[in-house]
Design a protein around this motif. Sequence first.
Motif, PDB file in Angstrom:
ATOM      1  N   SER A  89       0.833  -1.216   0.000  1.00 20.81           N
ATOM      2  CA  SER A  89       0.000   0.000   0.000  1.00 20.81           C
ATOM      3  C   SER A  89       0.862   1.259   0.000  1.00 20.81           C
ATOM      4  O   SER A  89       0.337   2.370   0.056  1.00 20.81           O
ATOM      5  CB  SER A  89      -0.898   0.015   1.245  1.00 20.81           C
ATOM      6  N   GLY A  90       2.190   1.081  -0.034  1.00 22.39           N
ATOM      7  CA  GLY A  90       3.083   2.242   0.127  1.00 22.39           C
ATOM      8  C   GLY A  90       3.022   2.762   1.554  1.00 22.39           C
ATOM      9  O   GLY A  90       3.180   3.956   1.803  1.00 22.39           O
ATOM     10  N   TRP A  91       2.802   1.849   2.487  1.00 22.47           N
ATOM     11  CA  TRP A  91       2.707   2.171   3.932  1.00 22.47           C
ATOM     12  C   TRP A  91       1.592   3.190   4.208  1.00 22.47           C
ATOM     13  O   TRP A  91       1.769   4.114   4.981  1.00 22.47           O
ATOM     14  CB  TRP A  91       4.019   2.706   4.502  1.00 22.47           C
ATOM     15  N   THR A  92       0.437   3.000   3.560  1.00 27.39           N
ATOM     16  CA  THR A  92      -0.664   3.934   3.822  1.00 27.39           C
ATOM     17  C   THR A  92      -1.794   3.266   4.606  1.00 27.39           C
ATOM     18  O   THR A  92      -2.841   3.846   4.823  1.00 27.39           O
ATOM     19  CB  THR A  92      -1.247   4.503   2.510  1.00 27.39           C
ATOM     20  N   ARG A  93      -1.591   2.025   5.008  1.00 28.32           N
ATOM     21  CA  ARG A  93      -2.587   1.319   5.811  1.00 28.32           C
ATOM     22  C   ARG A  93      -1.876   0.320   6.717  1.00 28.32           C
ATOM     23  O   ARG A  93      -0.659   0.143   6.589  1.00 28.32           O
ATOM     24  CB  ARG A  93      -3.589   0.577   4.914  1.00 28.32           C
ATOM     25  N   LEU A  94      -2.648  -0.311   7.605  1.00 31.53           N
ATOM     26  CA  LEU A  94      -2.102  -1.370   8.453  1.00 31.53           C
ATOM     27  C   LEU A  94      -2.622  -2.725   7.964  1.00 31.53           C
ATOM     28  O   LEU A  94      -3.712  -2.782   7.366  1.00 31.53           O
ATOM     29  CB  LEU A  94      -2.558  -1.165   9.908  1.00 31.53           C
ATOM     30  N   PRO A  95      -1.882  -3.810   8.238  1.00 31.36           N
ATOM     31  CA  PRO A  95      -2.427  -5.127   7.884  1.00 31.36           C
ATOM     32  C   PRO A  95      -3.729  -5.378   8.657  1.00 31.36           C
ATOM     33  O   PRO A  95      -3.902  -4.872   9.767  1.00 31.36           O
ATOM     34  CB  PRO A  95      -1.341  -6.109   8.350  1.00 31.36           C
ATOM     35  N   LYS A  96      -4.605  -6.149   8.051  1.00 32.90           N
ATOM     36  CA  LYS A  96      -5.852  -6.537   8.725  1.00 32.90           C
ATOM     37  C   LYS A  96      -5.649  -7.914   9.386  1.00 32.90           C
ATOM     38  O   LYS A  96      -4.726  -8.636   9.042  1.00 32.90           O
ATOM     39  CB  LYS A  96      -7.001  -6.619   7.716  1.00 32.90           C
ATOM     40  N   ARG A  97      -6.568  -8.246  10.276  1.00 32.13           N
ATOM     41  CA  ARG A  97      -6.398  -9.485  11.061  1.00 32.13           C
ATOM     42  C   ARG A  97      -6.098 -10.701  10.184  1.00 32.13           C
ATOM     43  O   ARG A  97      -5.236 -11.511  10.498  1.00 32.13           O
ATOM     44  CB  ARG A  97      -7.670  -9.764  11.863  1.00 32.13           C
ATOM     45  N   ASP A  98      -6.833 -10.812   9.047  1.00 30.43           N
ATOM     46  CA  ASP A  98      -6.657 -12.032   8.238  1.00 30.43           C
ATOM     47  C   ASP A  98      -5.372 -12.006   7.396  1.00 30.43           C
ATOM     48  O   ASP A  98      -5.093 -12.944   6.663  1.00 30.43           O
ATOM     49  CB  ASP A  98      -7.890 -12.283   7.359  1.00 30.43           C
TER      50      ASP A  98
END
Length: 413
Positions: free
Chosen positions: A152-161
Amino acid sequence: MPSREQVHNFAAGPSPLPTTVLEEASQGLLNYQDTGMGLCELSHRGKEFKAVIEGAEANLRQLLSIPDNYSVLFSQGGGTGQFSAVVLNLLSAHRLANPVPAEQFTPPPIDYVLTGSWSSKAYAESQRLVQPTFPNAPAFAAPRIAASSKASGWTRLPKRDEYNFSEDAAFVYYCENETINGIEFPSASNSSSDSAFPFDLVPDGVNIVADYSSSFISRKIPHIEKHAIIYAGAQKNLGPSGVTVLIIRNDLLVDTTAASKLFCVPPVPITYEYKILADNKSLYNTPPTFPIYVSALVLKHLLVEKGGLEGLEQTNKAKAELLYDTLDQAEQAGKVKCVVREKDARSWMNVTFTIEGGDDKEKAFLDGAEKRGFKQLKGHRSVGGIRASIYNAVTLESVKALCEYIQAFAKEN
Ligand SMILES: Cc1ncc(COP(=O)(O)O)c(C=O)c1O
């Protein structure tokens, strides 16, 4: 020449410190508590400095509600030093917990959660340190990526899954607040968010390490008791650069020399061994006395003047909400763009955005900011753009003033 009062300092670190603390520190630098000697001129083993460091520890314990089975250590080498130290110490702890003969020992995985530049640097350092020391010898461990939001180019965090933890990792590592991109795991009050750090997915018994360098004492630490180690370079919310604070569960204070006698672990430089630091109450060798002194003054100030962690959290939340609301409005008008697209991944400490319309517009924004006393707003050299760091010592008034400037800039451009 501007005075402190005429300047709004949004530096990412080293960053502003409370004026009253600096006034008291400047007095202590010259003549500490009427000794006729400055704090930097006193022995680190004398009664004066002992009171300073013990007071800092007690206040930090109170502020963060640190459980009794954790030690608080003051170390050196910055956040970067801990990228190395956690690997070295925790591989020793893992080896001592698995005392099989060397031929039967399997190097453990180390699980990294990558959410930006700092966690990536920590991962790279881990890979570097576990290299075999002889041809054909096995590596000391197998660092791997358990989750990453790089795509994402470090624009979000990983989600649980998206997390994939090993059953048998020596430890899991994450960075709570990525200072450069402005990404932070959601606060304790938002722990049901899909972006929250998934403590419950980490297999039982696996140690969790967190880099809190840029979010330390800004708000409650979610699940402090589920961490093995929390560390922070001091130079954002706590004090001047030069001291690194560690909160470490006592069973991880291991004898790394004993571990090395079992083979299959990298050696640990003596000043980086947590047990040595703990056994000597952070005074194995000469500590950075002045940064520790200023940090002690800041901690007292936060407890007495700022309403402790609850008061800090409320103010920091209000500052971040105000700034992001202002930016979202300016974004709707096509004037700016927030770097972090998901709201619950936005940092409360480092607010990153770009100015629409190219380099000239960005320069106009920064020039106008400088004229009005808004300092150190330029984004990190690796990513550019604008970054407003709004650590504890940045007041709500400074943030309000910046918001007014953003609104005026959006109107005029
Ligand atoms: C989150 C984070 N981790 C680690 C570091 C590295 O810290 P230091 O420069 O003290 O080595 C920084 C520096 O800004 C940081 O922001």
